[in-house]
Design a protein around this motif. Structure first.
Motif, PDB file in Angstrom:
ATOM      1  N   TYR A  42       0.753  -1.061  -0.042  1.00 29.56           N
ATOM      2  CA  TYR A  42      -0.006  -0.064  -0.081  1.00 29.56           C
ATOM      3  C   TYR A  42       0.698   1.223  -0.109  1.00 29.56           C
ATOM      4  O   TYR A  42       0.396   2.203  -0.479  1.00 29.56           O
ATOM      5  N   SER A  43       1.888   1.306   0.666  1.00 25.23           N
ATOM      6  CA  SER A  43       2.854   2.447   0.789  1.00 25.23           C
ATOM      7  C   SER A  43       3.155   2.863  -0.592  1.00 25.23           C
ATOM      8  O   SER A  43       3.850   3.947  -0.558  1.00 25.23           O
ATOM      9  N   SER A  45       1.817   3.312  -3.062  1.00 24.17           N
ATOM     10  CA  SER A  45       0.981   4.246  -3.860  1.00 24.17           C
ATOM     11  C   SER A  45       0.722   5.230  -2.959  1.00 24.17           C
ATOM     12  O   SER A  45       0.498   5.076  -1.699  1.00 24.17           O
ATOM     13  N   PRO A  46       0.569   6.432  -3.267  1.00 22.30           N
ATOM     14  CA  PRO A  46       0.513   7.206  -4.787  1.00 22.30           C
ATOM     15  C   PRO A  46       1.971   6.750  -5.475  1.00 22.30           C
ATOM     16  O   PRO A  46       2.980   7.260  -4.683  1.00 22.30           O
ATOM     17  N   GLU A  71      -3.075 -14.639   7.737  1.00 21.49           N
ATOM     18  CA  GLU A  71      -1.716 -14.719   7.782  1.00 21.49           C
ATOM     19  C   GLU A  71      -0.887 -13.717   6.977  1.00 21.49           C
ATOM     20  O   GLU A  71       0.431 -13.291   6.968  1.00 21.49           O
ATOM     21  N   ALA A  74      -3.316  -7.398   5.435  1.00 27.65           N
ATOM     22  CA  ALA A  74      -3.089  -6.392   6.676  1.00 27.65           C
ATOM     23  C   ALA A  74      -1.782  -6.264   6.884  1.00 27.65           C
ATOM     24  O   ALA A  74      -1.445  -6.248   8.049  1.00 27.65           O
ATOM     25  N   LYS A  75      -0.864  -6.511   6.039  1.00 28.45           N
ATOM     26  CA  LYS A  75       0.565  -6.386   6.353  1.00 28.45           C
ATOM     27  C   LYS A  75       1.272  -5.345   5.136  1.00 28.45           C
ATOM     28  O   LYS A  75       0.648  -5.302   4.256  1.00 28.45           O
ATOM     29  N   LEU A  76       2.234  -4.881   5.595  1.00 30.28           N
ATOM     30  CA  LEU A  76       2.919  -3.749   4.662  1.00 30.28           C
ATOM     31  C   LEU A  76       3.608  -4.580   3.782  1.00 30.28           C
ATOM     32  O   LEU A  76       3.625  -4.060   2.773  1.00 30.28           O
ATOM     33  N   LEU A 227      15.532   2.169  12.326  1.00 28.16           N
ATOM     34  CA  LEU A 227      14.451   3.311  12.496  1.00 28.16           C
ATOM     35  C   LEU A 227      14.544   3.780  13.964  1.00 28.16           C
ATOM     36  O   LEU A 227      14.741   2.880  14.718  1.00 28.16           O
ATOM     37  N   PRO A 228      14.458   4.889  14.110  1.00 29.20           N
ATOM     38  CA  PRO A 228      14.675   5.463  15.490  1.00 29.20           C
ATOM     39  C   PRO A 228      13.367   4.784  16.378  1.00 29.20           C
ATOM     40  O   PRO A 228      12.382   4.614  15.935  1.00 29.20           O
ATOM     41  N   LYS A 229      13.703   4.785  17.718  1.00 34.49           N
ATOM     42  CA  LYS A 229      12.621   4.202  18.713  1.00 34.49           C
ATOM     43  C   LYS A 229      11.903   5.534  18.885  1.00 34.49           C
ATOM     44  O   LYS A 229      12.260   6.653  18.560  1.00 34.49           O
ATOM     45  N   TRP A 230      10.672   5.298  19.695  1.00 35.87           N
ATOM     46  CA  TRP A 230       9.931   6.475  19.860  1.00 35.87           C
ATOM     47  C   TRP A 230      10.478   7.702  20.499  1.00 35.87           C
ATOM     48  O   TRP A 230      10.162   8.911  20.313  1.00 35.87           O
ATOM     49  N   HIS A 231      11.447   7.237  21.679  1.00 40.86           N
ATOM     50  CA  HIS A 231      11.865   8.347  22.231  1.00 40.86           C
ATOM     51  C   HIS A 231      12.995   8.815  21.554  1.00 40.86           C
ATOM     52  O   HIS A 231      13.451   9.890  22.111  1.00 40.86           O
ATOM     53  N   PHE A 233      12.857  10.017  18.498  1.00 39.58           N
ATOM     54  CA  PHE A 233      12.287  10.852  17.495  1.00 39.58           C
ATOM     55  C   PHE A 233      12.485  12.548  17.991  1.00 39.58           C
ATOM     56  O   PHE A 233      12.336  12.584  19.067  1.00 39.58           O
ATOM     57  N   VAL A 237       7.078  16.133  15.104  1.00 34.89           N
ATOM     58  CA  VAL A 237       7.488  15.683  13.947  1.00 34.89           C
ATOM     59  C   VAL A 237       8.453  16.353  13.198  1.00 34.89           C
ATOM     60  O   VAL A 237       8.546  16.491  12.089  1.00 34.89           O
TER      61      VAL A 237
END
Lengths: 393, 407
Positions: A42-43, A45-46, A71, A74-76, A227-231, A233, A237
């Motif tokens: 999904y990512s 598109s566009p 299974e 619903a997955k990236l 990728l960074p952890k939540w703390h 970032f 944003v």
């Protein structure tokens, strides 16, 4: 039992092709009582022109639709692939669909004993020059053909779609069988050539499949980013900008290291610095700012960032100065200008050898005069069709 | 034997995305006015509808608006003059039209809106989050989730029937998970127009229809002496909707076969002798039920409750159902920062619903899958195990766990 197929396609140019292959796998599998569904990453598109994208199809002989969805849906991204299809061979150099994703090997998802199926005229050894090693054996298969490129809402109906279905039937009949493919194509379209194309690819691919050993391929040079952890970032944003920088010379302009986009291209511009008039048009017109000004007034190309759009070749006023060339003729992204500075004659010879004799003819958008084309005298320059007159009573 | 011959109510099967399935339902509902404004993942609905109209399969006004605000105002007005109207949106686009969404509900106009759930910016993101659709929960809306393409198609029809019922006349938001449902291709059974005609009567706004032959005025500016009575009246409609919803499902089942089980507002899976259950909205039901099935094979007494209707909230039915269990794990694909216990919106509603229950289960909360992050079968197993712990350990009651987060 779940069979997973992914189709690696070029954004916009092959979207309809990717979706048709995924959708038809579902239709064909369901006709023989298997449960199936299909979706895209999904990512992706566009979509942007030429960006590496994926379409998926999932088939099971024994699971319920809900369990198959649980299974695989619903997955990236796909977890693993029994068959990874590649409908533009240049993607064997890796795929980088979006920022902070890294350049991933084309065979990343292929399972042990699974198959990488590439639409290509090249011998397998030529493809394996670019493909990362895997720790286990899998299969590489090809069917002959060029990348079937068209637009977003249109579809180049050149039978690539049918041929890929036929090849999948040969490589993994538990996904779809060839008789079911033929029956479906015939019934759906009433056109026997479509079923024949699938059957021909089914036969062809059986002679063009071989096992790839853990020793085959290259050491993959790209690491996926962490990728960074939540703390970690920035709050609000906030993402740090790419540091500004400009120096004359190769890689002299700072660019985003987290999204290079070089795997978007099927062709790259080869520059003959010796005949360049330093008109600056390639540098000015490049939509991705891939040209680096140099001390001698020439413009180097940063191939890591070039998406192969061909704009530079189109605007270059000097015949043979910038020519688009098959990306798989190149094994690295080194600076062509440095090569030229080091060894002028050697570079020109190398460039001409790479260019071969195939040329894309670009329309002239400026200038006047007439030229000989297919035996006819035609005007050069931008041809504006005469405006239709309103009908008068 | 064709599907049509076998069933008499379905015309054919087609491979459709969730968005395409909704568009087919809009065609079958013979909608009169469609207002469109693009935002992913809803956009494919309007794309498909414009094609359906261009192909001559539906005769409807198709108006491309200047924004979501204009889009929602157009369908509101169309509905007021007696046109069956459809619109849809996603994420921040939905929020941009919020003023129009509010007045559509207070004017009690039964437009159906498709909400392709999408994360609210920022950061700009396409993946599913439920905060967009949940934002209308306080405004007098019907709000329901579909979790398969087939359900999405059917709930457009069910939704119009409920929304347009003279006892209800409320706008309906049909929500579906962006990407995972809107953009996944499944084989969908398409009902015949004849069967749909038997289920869904023509739209009739009766004495409220705005027309020169029926001179009325809608929604004048009023003072303090009007408002609270009108709010009370709208509440009454929301109360009546509960009964109308049940009737609509019964009638749907009578025509199309036993598609939906009582109590209709939610669907229970393997709950008969369950001690703990998970409950959530949308497509998480697939990995949720699969995790339950696998844990049942190990003798664990777990179940899954798929909540479909959020407004009106099925208070009595859910209170009766959930109070049978020792612990309930609520899955929120939304956030509600600074709320009690910092839980999600669905958690608060379920806990509030259960407060008066004589036997109250422990209620814990999972915030997960935000912005389209995967929720796997393994994640659902983890949630079920934590809910089992809550059944044993009182201290876990009321806890909120973020799952699938990089920490």
């Amino acid at each position: 039992v779940i069979k997973r197929v992914e189709v690696n396609y070029r954004g916009i140019f092959q979207k309809t092709l990717g979706k048709k292959i995924g959708g038809d796998i579902v239709m064909i599998a369901s006709r023989v009582g298997r449960v199936a569904f299909s979706n895209g990453r999904y990512s992706d598109s566009p979509e942007r022109n030429g960006i590496p994208c994926k379409y998926f199809a999932f088939v099971s002989p024994d699971l319920s639709e809900e369990e198959l969805e649980a299974e695989c849906g619903a997955k990236l991204d796909i977890d693993e692939a029994d068959v990874s299809v590649v409908v533009d061979e240049a993607m064997v150099k890796g795929v980088e669909p979006w920022g902070w994703h890294g350049i991933r090997p084309i065979n990343e998802k292929v399972i042990p004993g699974g198959t990488l199926l590439v639409v290509s005229r090249k011998p397998h050894a030529d493809l394996l020059k670019f493909i990362g090693r895997k720790p286990y054996p899998y299969r590489l298969a090809t069917i002959e053909g060029d990348a079937s490129l068209s637009g977003l809402w249109v579809f180049k109906d050149d039978l690539t779609h049918e041929r890929v279905l036929g090849a999948i039937a040969a490589l993994d009949p538990d996904v779809i069988g060839i008789e079911a493919v033929e029956a479906y194509l015939l019934e759906r379209t009433g056109q026997p050539q479509r079923a024949e194309a699938a059957r021909a690819a089914y036969e062809e691919v059986q002679g063009k499949v071989e096992v790839v050993l853990p020793s085959d391929g290259i050491d993959w040079p790209h690491q996926p980013p962490v990728l960074p952890k939540w703390h970690e970032f920035g709050e609000g944003v906030v993402v740090p900008a790419v540091p500004r920088g400009f120096q004359l010379g190769p890689r002299g302009q700072s660019r985003n290291p987290q999204f290079k986009r070089g795997t978007t291209k099927s062709e790259r511009p080869v520059v003959r610095f010796d005949i360049c008039t330093k008109c600056t048009l390639c540098w000015q017109e490049c939509p991705d700012q891939c040209f680096d000004p140099t001390v001698d007034g020439l413009y180097d190309v940063d191939y890591e960032y070039c998406v192969g759009c061909g704009k530079c070749a189109e605007v270059c006023p000097v015949k043979e100065c910038i020519v688009m060339v098959d990306e798989l003729r190149f094994e690295d992204d080194r600076s062509p200008w440095e090569h030229y500075r080091r060894d002028r004659d050697g570079y020109v010879e190398w460039a001409e050898q790479k260019k071969g004799d195939k040329r894309v003819v670009h329309p002239h958008v400026t200038g006047t005069g007439r030229a000989e084309l297919d035996g006819q005298r035609v005007p050069l320059g931008k041809v504006i069709p005469a405006r239709k007159k309103e009908a008068t009573a | 034997v064709t599907l049509a011959e076998k069933t008499g109510v379905y015309e054919r099967e087609e491979l459709l995305t969730g968005c395409q399935a909704v568009s087919q339902a809009v065609r079958l509902a013979d909608v009169d006015v469609i207002a469109a404004y693009p935002i992913r993942p809803y956009t494919e609905v309007m794309d498909q509808l414009s094609k359906i109209i261009a192909d001559g399969q539906l005769d409807a006004e198709y108006i491309v608006a200047d924004s979501e605000h204009g889009q929602f105002e157009i369908v509101k007005h169309a509905s007021a003059v007696g046109a069956r109207a459809f619109a849809g949106s996603s994420g921040t686009g939905w929020c941009y039209g919020f003023e129009a969404l509010v007045v559509t509900a207070t004017d009690r106009l039964p437009v159906l809106f498709l909400v392709g759930n999408r994360a609210l910016d920022d950061p700009g993101a396409f993946g599913v989050e439920h905060n967009d659709a949940l934002a209308v929960r306080d405004m007098g809306w019907l709000l329901c989730w579909a979790s398969t393409a087939q359900e999405a198609l059917e709930h457009v029809l069910i939704g119009y029937r409920i929304a347009e019922d003279a006892r209800v006349r409320m706008p309906m938001a049909l929500a579906m998970d962006g990407a995972f449902l809107t953009h996944s291709q499944h084989i969908v059974k398409i009902p015949s127009p004849e069967a749909v005609g038997r289920f869904l009567p023509p739209y009739d706004l009766g004495e409220r229809r705005l027309h020169p032959d029926n001179p009325i005025s809608i929604a004048p500016q009023v003072n303090e002496d009007w408002v609270i009575e009108l709010r009370r009246q709208n509440w009454e409609a929301a109360r009546r909707a509960r009964g109308v919803i049940v009737d609509a499902y019964r009638e749907f089942n009578a025509i199309f076969g036993e598609r939906y089980r009582a109590p209709y507002f939610f669907d229970e899976f393997m709950t008969d002798d369950a001690e703990v259950v998970l409950i959530g909205l949308g497509t998480v039901a697939m990995p949720g039920r699969t995790a339950v099935r696998r844990m049942r094979e190990q003798g664990r007494r777990v179940g899954y409750v798929e909540l479909k209707w959020f407004r009106p909230f099925p208070t009595e039915e859910l209170r009766a159902s959930l109070s049978r269990f020792k612990a309930v794990g609520v899955i929120d694909r939304d956030f509600n920062h600074g709320s009690p216990d910092d839980g999600g919106t669905v958690f608060h509603e379920i806990r509030s619903c259960l407060y008066p229950a004589r036997e109250r289960p422990a209620v814990i909360n999972f915030i997960t899958g935000l912005g389209g992050r995967d929720i796997s079968i393994a994640d659902c197993t983890t949630m079920l195990e934590l809910t089992e712990q809550a059944a044993r350990d009182e201290r876990r009651d009321g806890t909120v766990t973020w799952l699938g987060l990089r920490e």
